[in-house]
Write an enzyme that holds these catalytic residues in place. Sequence first.
Site, PDB file in Angstrom:
ATOM      1  N   ARG A 114       0.819  -1.214   0.000  1.00  0.00           N
ATOM      2  CA  ARG A 114       0.000   0.000   0.000  1.00  0.00           C
ATOM      3  C   ARG A 114       0.857   1.271   0.000  1.00  0.00           C
ATOM      4  NH1 ARG A 114      -3.564   2.991   3.815  1.00  0.00           N
ATOM      5  NH2 ARG A 114      -5.557   3.391   2.772  1.00  0.00           N
ATOM      6  N   ILE A 147      -7.744   7.449  -0.879  1.00  0.00           N
ATOM      7  CA  ILE A 147      -7.506   6.009  -0.907  1.00  0.00           C
ATOM      8  C   ILE A 147      -8.243   5.481   0.321  1.00  0.00           C
ATOM      9  CG2 ILE A 147      -5.261   6.285   0.276  1.00  0.00           C
ATOM     10  CD1 ILE A 147      -4.363   3.694  -1.112  1.00  0.00           C
ATOM     11  N   SER A 148      -9.116   4.515   0.115  1.00  0.00           N
ATOM     12  CA  SER A 148     -10.023   4.083   1.184  1.00  0.00           C
ATOM     13  C   SER A 148      -9.278   3.484   2.365  1.00  0.00           C
ATOM     14  CB  SER A 148     -11.023   3.060   0.643  1.00  0.00           C
ATOM     15  OG  SER A 148     -11.916   3.652  -0.258  1.00  0.00           O
ATOM     16  N   GLN A 149      -9.940   3.578   3.524  1.00  0.00           N
ATOM     17  CA  GLN A 149      -9.441   2.946   4.737  1.00  0.00           C
ATOM     18  C   GLN A 149      -9.340   1.440   4.495  1.00  0.00           C
ATOM     19  OE1 GLN A 149     -12.112   3.669   7.953  1.00  0.00           O
ATOM     20  NE2 GLN A 149     -11.047   2.352   9.402  1.00  0.00           N
ATOM     21  N   PRO A 150      -8.229   0.797   4.869  1.00  0.00           N
ATOM     22  CA  PRO A 150      -8.084  -0.644   4.627  1.00  0.00           C
ATOM     23  C   PRO A 150      -9.246  -1.477   5.165  1.00  0.00           C
ATOM     24  CG  PRO A 150      -5.978   0.292   5.225  1.00  0.00           C
ATOM     25  CD  PRO A 150      -6.977   1.390   5.391  1.00  0.00           C
TER      26      PRO A 150
END
Length: 215
Positions: A37, A63-66
């Site tokens: 990432r 970028i989305s939260q994992p």
Amino acid sequence: MEDSYRHKGMRRQLVKTVQAQGITDERVLAAIGKIPRHFFFENALVEHAYEDKAFPIGAGQTISQPYTVAFQSQLLQIKPGDKILEIGTGSGYQAIVLLELGAEVYTIEYQKTLYEHTKSFLPKMGYKPNFFYGDGSQGLSRFAPYDKIIVTAGAPTVPNALIDQLKVGGCLVIPVGNQKTQQMMRITKTGESKIKSEVFKDFKFVPLLGDDGWK
């Protein structure tokens, strides 16, 4: 682009964090643990890459939260070979997770600058989904039907076009609500004109743009 022992250690910790929040799909966890990432971040921001939070990537997007990526991916219940439409390419991180799960991925992005950047960047990482630029709120009818559809932006309502483009037995995972908070939904197409809706917890996404989004 270096993926060091330190980076891999940070990823292992991220997997534990996501797992502690209720993600149980081992294949999803393995994908989170494999994908570097930090490649999506500038060198000075590498420490943020493996924190469980969203991060700005430009054009008003993140970028989305994992955990969010893992939650949506788990809801999709992906089988190898599934044909998946992703609405909102963004950074491409979610698309890579889908690819790692063995899906055939079609991904569409509304923001031209993001589309061009991600279409160029992901192949450098060794990932090649099918990229498209356009209004994802209308789906991508020319390649329909899809086994699964995932929407990575908050929608005001469920676009009918997306349900129409699902195979019978397929499902749509989409956050629906206002621009501040949305409920995650999984809509399964049980017949040509029948659906089953399930509602899960609240999330906060950037707005879905387009004719059936926030214009």
